[in-house]
Design an enzyme around this catalytic site. Structure first.
Site, short mmCIF file in Angstrom:
data_model
loop_
_atom_site.label_atom_id
_atom_site.label_comp_id
_atom_site.label_asym_id
_atom_site.label_seq_id
_atom_site.Cartn_x
_atom_site.Cartn_y
_atom_site.Cartn_z
N GLY A 27 0.85 -1.19 0.00
CA GLY A 27 0.00 0.00 0.00
C GLY A 27 0.88 1.23 0.00
N GLU A 99 1.25 2.18 11.45
CA GLU A 99 0.21 1.24 10.98
C GLU A 99 -0.53 0.63 12.16
OE1 GLU A 99 0.08 1.99 8.22
OE2 GLU A 99 2.09 2.33 7.47
C1 BEZ Z 1 1.74 -1.42 3.09
O1 BEZ Z 1 2.02 -0.55 2.26
O2 BEZ Z 1 2.12 -2.57 2.97
C2 BEZ Z 1 0.92 -1.08 4.25
C3 BEZ Z 1 0.74 0.24 4.57
C4 BEZ Z 1 -0.06 0.57 5.63
C5 BEZ Z 1 -0.64 -0.43 6.38
C6 BEZ Z 1 -0.43 -1.73 6.06
C7 BEZ Z 1 0.36 -2.07 5.00
#
Ligand code: BEZ
Length: 201
Positions: A27, A99
């Site tokens: 993400g 997160e």
């Molecule tokens: C990701 O980019 O993998 C991620 C970003 C925010 C929360 C969870 C995963």
């Protein structure tokens, strides 16, 4: 609603601070790597699909008007492309806080373009977390992403950055690209309506 998983992550999967490990970003970690890393490479994981199914009350929305951000859904046969970072485990302290809204660390097999593979970490928000939203009709998801705004900025910018980063990786992701196209066309029809409504001089 916020479930603070930062402390839980450090308890359930502890690492020595000087250990090195792979972290897979699927993400915002793809395009917003505001942390130190030793190396990074495009990578992919099998049997997981990226979905805008996690509520964001702390980054791209508010408790009163949550946005939507991505999590991974187990889907046999699916492939999810992203970016793998080699990091020192001490970096996880800051990431656990960034997160913290429902994401738990999980170990998973990462695959690299050269055919090699390695074990790495992902942050995963499952349907058991309080901020999980799940699937919704396309129009409703588009409206939510187009209008939500939080301390980290607009939800639409999150989607736009992710779509651009995936295009740059040459990744296939119909879910993300469809949402991005719908938010863009909603914007175009909105600006058409407002230009039609503005008085002529
Ligand atoms: C990701 O980019 O993998 C991620 C970003 C925010 C929360 C969870 C995963």
């Amino acid at each position: 609603m916020t479930l603070d998983t930062a402390q839980l992550n450090q308890q359930r999967m502890p690492f020595d601070d000087d250990a090195e490990l792979w972290l897979f970003g699927y993400g915002s970690l793809i395009w917003k790597a505001e942390f130190p890393y030793l190396e990074r490479h495009p990578a992919y994981i099998h049997h997981w699909a990226r979905r805008f199914w996690q509520g964001s009350h702390d980054h791209r929305g508010t408790p009163a008007s949550p946005g939507r951000v991505v999590t991974l859904i187990n889907e046999p046969g699916a492939t999810c492309q992203g970016m793998a970072y080699r990091i020192n485990a001490s970096t996880l302290h800051a990431l656990d806080i960034r997160e913290k809204n429902g994401y738990l660390r999980e170990l998973i097999t990462l695959h690299f373009a050269d055919g090699s593979h390695a074990e790495g970490l992902i942050y995963l928000a499952t349907e058991e977390n309080a901020a999980f939203l799940g699937a919704a009709p396309l129009d409703a998801v588009v409206e939510q992403i187009a209008t939500a705004y939080g301390p980290s900025g607009s939800n639409r910018d999150y989607l736009r950055h992710l779509a651009t980063a995936l295009e740059e990786l040459g990744a296939e992701d119909a879910h993300v690209f469809t949402l991005a196209a719908h938010v863009r066309s909603r914007d175009k029809s909105d600006s058409l309506i407002s230009s039609e409504q503005s008085p002529c001089h």
